[in-house]
Design an enzyme around this catalytic site. Structure first.
Site, mmCIF file in Angstrom:
data_model
loop_
_atom_site.group_PDB
_atom_site.id
_atom_site.type_symbol
_atom_site.label_atom_id
_atom_site.label_comp_id
_atom_site.label_asym_id
_atom_site.label_seq_id
_atom_site.Cartn_x
_atom_site.Cartn_y
_atom_site.Cartn_z
ATOM 1 N N CYS A 95 0.873 -1.172 0.000
ATOM 2 C CA CYS A 95 0.000 0.000 0.000
ATOM 3 C C CYS A 95 0.909 1.221 0.000
ATOM 4 O O CYS A 95 2.114 1.096 -0.241
ATOM 5 C CB CYS A 95 -0.981 -0.002 1.181
ATOM 6 S SG CYS A 95 -0.229 0.068 2.818
ATOM 7 N N ARG B 41 -3.247 -0.484 5.554
ATOM 8 C CA ARG B 41 -3.861 -1.587 4.810
ATOM 9 C C ARG B 41 -2.961 -2.802 4.655
ATOM 10 O O ARG B 41 -3.387 -3.937 4.921
ATOM 11 C CB ARG B 41 -4.299 -1.102 3.418
ATOM 12 C CG ARG B 41 -5.463 -0.151 3.456
ATOM 13 C CD ARG B 41 -5.624 0.568 2.129
ATOM 14 N NE ARG B 41 -4.510 1.464 1.858
ATOM 15 C CZ ARG B 41 -4.350 2.157 0.745
ATOM 16 N NH1 ARG B 41 -5.222 2.023 -0.232
ATOM 17 N NH2 ARG B 41 -3.313 2.974 0.603
ATOM 18 N N ASP C 71 -7.894 3.811 1.060
ATOM 19 C CA ASP C 71 -6.985 4.289 2.106
ATOM 20 C C ASP C 71 -7.804 4.817 3.289
ATOM 21 O O ASP C 71 -8.546 5.776 3.142
ATOM 22 C CB ASP C 71 -6.136 5.408 1.491
ATOM 23 C CG ASP C 71 -5.088 5.923 2.444
ATOM 24 O OD1 ASP C 71 -5.108 5.558 3.631
ATOM 25 O OD2 ASP C 71 -4.247 6.713 1.989
#
Ligand code: 4NP
Length: 160
Positions: A13, A19, A129
């Site tokens: 990520c 994440r 996000d």
């Protein structure tokens, strides 16, 4: 579609604090509880290095813990060139991650690279996000990461 049975999987990520650490921890948990004997190495990294050396975001640690998964020992690192040769499968969370991976990918990279949800076979969705949002965004990420991990584990078990 998996090109080969992955023996190592790297989750990517932007920051490697929200994440991808969750994806690493959840996928490891799912795989280790799947009853499959074969070992897979799981890791995660960020396309940027702003948080290098840090533990995951406390909200990711908390959400994982609430589902019985401990990711607190993970430490943030940045994606490096060698990752494109060391890992069989590199999975991005969103399209920005995918664009960055495409840019940085060496021409002779051996890793298969794809969007996590797409390679897992649950659709072609971005895992958004959650960094600037509230806890509900982390719940959403957890659910998507869990569905993707379960689908990917099933796919590896069948195709591998
Ligand atoms: P992640 O979330 O990519 O899921 O780890 C972010 C973490 C940090 C930042 C952005 C996104 N940041 O700008 O510092």
């Amino acid at each position: 579609m998996l090109q080969n049975t992955p023996r190592s999987i790297l989750f990517i990520c932007l920051g490697n604090i929200c994440r991808s650490p969750l994806a690493e921890g959840v996928m490891r948990h799912v795989w280790e509880n799947s009853g499959r004997e074969s070992h897979i190495h799981f890791d995660s990294a960020g396309t940027n290095g702003y948080h290098t050396g840090e533990a995951p975001d406390p909200r990711s640690v908390q959400i994982a813990k609430s589902y019985g998964i401990d990711i607190s020992m993970q430490r943030c690192r940045q994606l490096v060139r060698d990752d494109f040769y060391q890992f069989d499968l590199i999975l991005g969370m969103d399209r920005v991650n995918m664009a960055t991976l495409a840019q940085r990918k060496p021409h002779d990279a051996s890793a298969q690279i794809g969007l996590f949800t797409d390679i897992a076979g649950i659709g072609d969705m971005e895992i958004p996000d959650p960094y600037f949002g509230d806890m509900s965004g982390f719940e959403d990420v957890y659910r998507m990461v869990l569905s993707s991990s379960q689908a990917l584990a099933g796919r590896i078990a069948i195709e591998g």
